[in-house]
Write a protein that holds these residues in place. Structure first.
Motif, PDB file in Angstrom:
ATOM      1  N   UNK A 245      48.827  -9.485  43.616  1.00 47.51           N
ATOM      2  CA  UNK A 245      49.873 -10.444  43.249  1.00 47.51           C
ATOM      3  C   UNK A 245      49.669 -11.788  43.930  1.00 47.51           C
ATOM      4  N   UNK A 246      49.481 -11.777  45.262  1.00 50.09           N
ATOM      5  CA  UNK A 246      49.473 -13.009  46.027  1.00 50.09           C
ATOM      6  C   UNK A 246      48.098 -13.634  46.148  1.00 50.09           C
ATOM      7  N   UNK A 247      47.055 -12.843  46.150  1.00 51.90           N
ATOM      8  CA  UNK A 247      45.702 -13.374  46.371  1.00 51.90           C
ATOM      9  C   UNK A 247      44.899 -13.458  45.084  1.00 51.90           C
ATOM     10  N   UNK A 248      44.790 -12.332  44.356  1.00 50.56           N
ATOM     11  CA  UNK A 248      43.974 -12.332  43.139  1.00 50.56           C
ATOM     12  C   UNK A 248      44.713 -12.910  41.932  1.00 50.56           C
ATOM     13  N   UNK A 249      46.029 -12.702  41.875  1.00 53.24           N
ATOM     14  CA  UNK A 249      46.812 -13.211  40.755  1.00 53.24           C
ATOM     15  C   UNK A 249      46.619 -12.455  39.462  1.00 53.24           C
ATOM     16  N   UNK A 250      46.100 -11.204  39.520  1.00 50.28           N
ATOM     17  CA  UNK A 250      45.819 -10.451  38.296  1.00 50.28           C
ATOM     18  C   UNK A 250      46.635  -9.168  38.188  1.00 50.28           C
ATOM     19  N   UNK A 251      47.753  -9.100  38.918  1.00 53.26           N
ATOM     20  CA  UNK A 251      48.577  -7.889  38.855  1.00 53.26           C
ATOM     21  C   UNK A 251      49.289  -7.846  37.507  1.00 53.26           C
ATOM     22  N   UNK A 252      49.024  -6.820  36.685  1.00 50.14           N
ATOM     23  CA  UNK A 252      49.661  -6.780  35.364  1.00 50.14           C
ATOM     24  C   UNK A 252      51.068  -6.199  35.440  1.00 50.14           C
ATOM     25  N   UNK A 253      51.842  -6.465  34.409  1.00 52.06           N
ATOM     26  CA  UNK A 253      53.170  -5.878  34.265  1.00 52.06           C
ATOM     27  C   UNK A 253      53.092  -4.682  33.336  1.00 52.06           C
TER      28      UNK A 253
ATOM     29  N   UNK B  55      50.302 -11.237  33.022  1.00 51.59           N
ATOM     30  CA  UNK B  55      50.336 -10.764  34.404  1.00 51.59           C
ATOM     31  C   UNK B  55      51.679 -11.143  35.025  1.00 51.59           C
ATOM     32  N   UNK B  56      51.975 -10.533  36.157  1.00 49.79           N
ATOM     33  CA  UNK B  56      53.235 -10.832  36.833  1.00 49.79           C
ATOM     34  C   UNK B  56      53.278 -12.296  37.260  1.00 49.79           C
ATOM     35  N   UNK B  57      52.152 -12.831  37.696  1.00 50.83           N
ATOM     36  CA  UNK B  57      52.094 -14.230  38.120  1.00 50.83           C
ATOM     37  C   UNK B  57      52.387 -15.157  36.948  1.00 50.83           C
ATOM     38  N   UNK B  58      51.851 -14.845  35.774  1.00 48.20           N
ATOM     39  CA  UNK B  58      52.098 -15.683  34.602  1.00 48.20           C
ATOM     40  C   UNK B  58      53.568 -15.637  34.186  1.00 48.20           C
ATOM     41  N   UNK B  59      54.200 -14.469  34.285  1.00 49.23           N
ATOM     42  CA  UNK B  59      55.617 -14.361  33.950  1.00 49.23           C
ATOM     43  C   UNK B  59      56.458 -15.216  34.891  1.00 49.23           C
ATOM     44  N   UNK B  60      56.163 -15.113  36.181  1.00 51.51           N
ATOM     45  CA  UNK B  60      56.948 -15.875  37.153  1.00 51.51           C
ATOM     46  C   UNK B  60      56.648 -17.362  37.076  1.00 51.51           C
ATOM     47  N   UNK B  61      55.450 -17.712  36.721  1.00 44.53           N
ATOM     48  CA  UNK B  61      55.098 -19.127  36.621  1.00 44.53           C
ATOM     49  C   UNK B  61      55.879 -19.822  35.519  1.00 44.53           C
TER      50      UNK B  61
END
Length: 310
Positions: free
Chosen positions: A72-80, A87-93
């Protein structure tokens, strides 16, 4: 003051870790893993592949406290779980800035309305302005957000056609949801400000200021209000966190594309990665708001700075 601030800053990651650990323990206590929820049952080989993609082949301690936070915090590829293409990062962004904008507007309105109403009520104690302010604060505290929001939609949007009743992107679209979210907190701030001001106005230093010939306006705003803001500051930390995390119902009422929709859907779908990510983000907001209030307390109250030097 520096030691006081440093101690509060060092507690920040400890509090955040405790909030995240509590969410992990609650998720681990629920039956199932959430991967097989949906409209149809997945074949065993597809389910096994999804388990590997979401790191369920690892122990839950390693998965929740190392692999998922790292992705989540480093790679940015954690899926939902329920969003195959996001990805979770894209949703929050896309959603988090909207919720932050709404929370910032509501927080500013709550402080402005609450402090102003409290000062007016204290300055005109026992008069009709005082009674009117207390009546409005009672209504603001008693009515939940969905009732206030629905009433504003009907009155200001559908009957009077003053502002839009939904959507996001234009300044006028932020007025109704911001006011809906701010009113309960503004009512509490107004009551705190009024009570603290009345206590401060009975102190000896106020009588000294009046004996020096200062105007009542200067006595009220320059001397009494500074001391009266201390209990208000104590409330602003939890209030800010509640405003930023409590906009789910308001976002639903006014169809705002913020985090509220994703939080509700992630809980309904048992989307563990999205749940833990939102807990981490809102836990950071809660800790940051309380940290800011602690530091402001040291600025406003000199006794806190003196205690921090010990």
């Amino acid at each position: 003051m520096l030691r006081y601030a440093l101690r509060r800053v060092l507690l920040f990651p400890v509090v955040l870790l405790g909030i995240y650990a509590g969410a992990v323990l609650l998720l681990s206590a629920t039956p199932g893993d959430g991967l097989d929820t949906g409209g149809k049952e997945l074949p065993p080989e597809v389910l096994a592949e999804r388990r590997r993609a979401f790191n369920f082949d690892q122990p839950w301690l390693v998965r929740c406290f190392w692999t998922w936070p790292k992705r989540l915090l480093w790679d940015g590829d954690l899926p939902a779980f329920q969003y195959d293409d996001w990805t979770v990062v894209e949703i929050m962004r896309t959603a988090l800035p909207v919720s932050l904008q709404l929370g910032t507007i509501a927080f500013g309105l709550a402080v402005l309305i609450g402090v102003s109403a409290g000062v007016i009520a204290a300055a005109y104690r026992g008069r009709w302005l005082d009674h009117a302010a207390l009546g409005v604060t009672l209504v603001g505290i008693s009515l939940p957000s969905f009732v206030v929001g629905s009433a504003l939609v009907i009155i200001a949007g559908m009957w009077m056609h003053i502002v839009p009743v939904g959507g996001w992107g234009r300044p006028e679209q932020a007025l109704l949801p911001g006011l809906t979210l701010a009113l309960p907190f503004a009512a509490y701030i107004a009551r705190l400000t009024r009570a603290a001001l009345l206590d401060a106005l009975s102190e000896d230093f106020i009588r000294t200021a009046r004996a020096k010939g200062l105007s009542e306006r200067r006595v009220l705003l320059d001397h009494a209000l500074r001391n009266a803001l201390l209990p208000v500051l104590s409330y602003l930390g939890p209030a800010a966190a509640s405003i930023f995390t409590g906009s789910f119902v308001v976002e639903r009422i006014f169809t705002i594309p913020g985090m509220g929709t994703h939080v509700v859907e992630s809980i309904n779908n048992r989307d563990q990665t999205l749940i833990l990510a939102t807990v981490l983000v809102y836990g950071a907001l809660l800790s940051a708001c309380n940290l800011a209030v602690d530091l402001l307390y040291g600025v406003v109250d000199p006794r806190v700075r003196l205690e921090g030097r010990r």
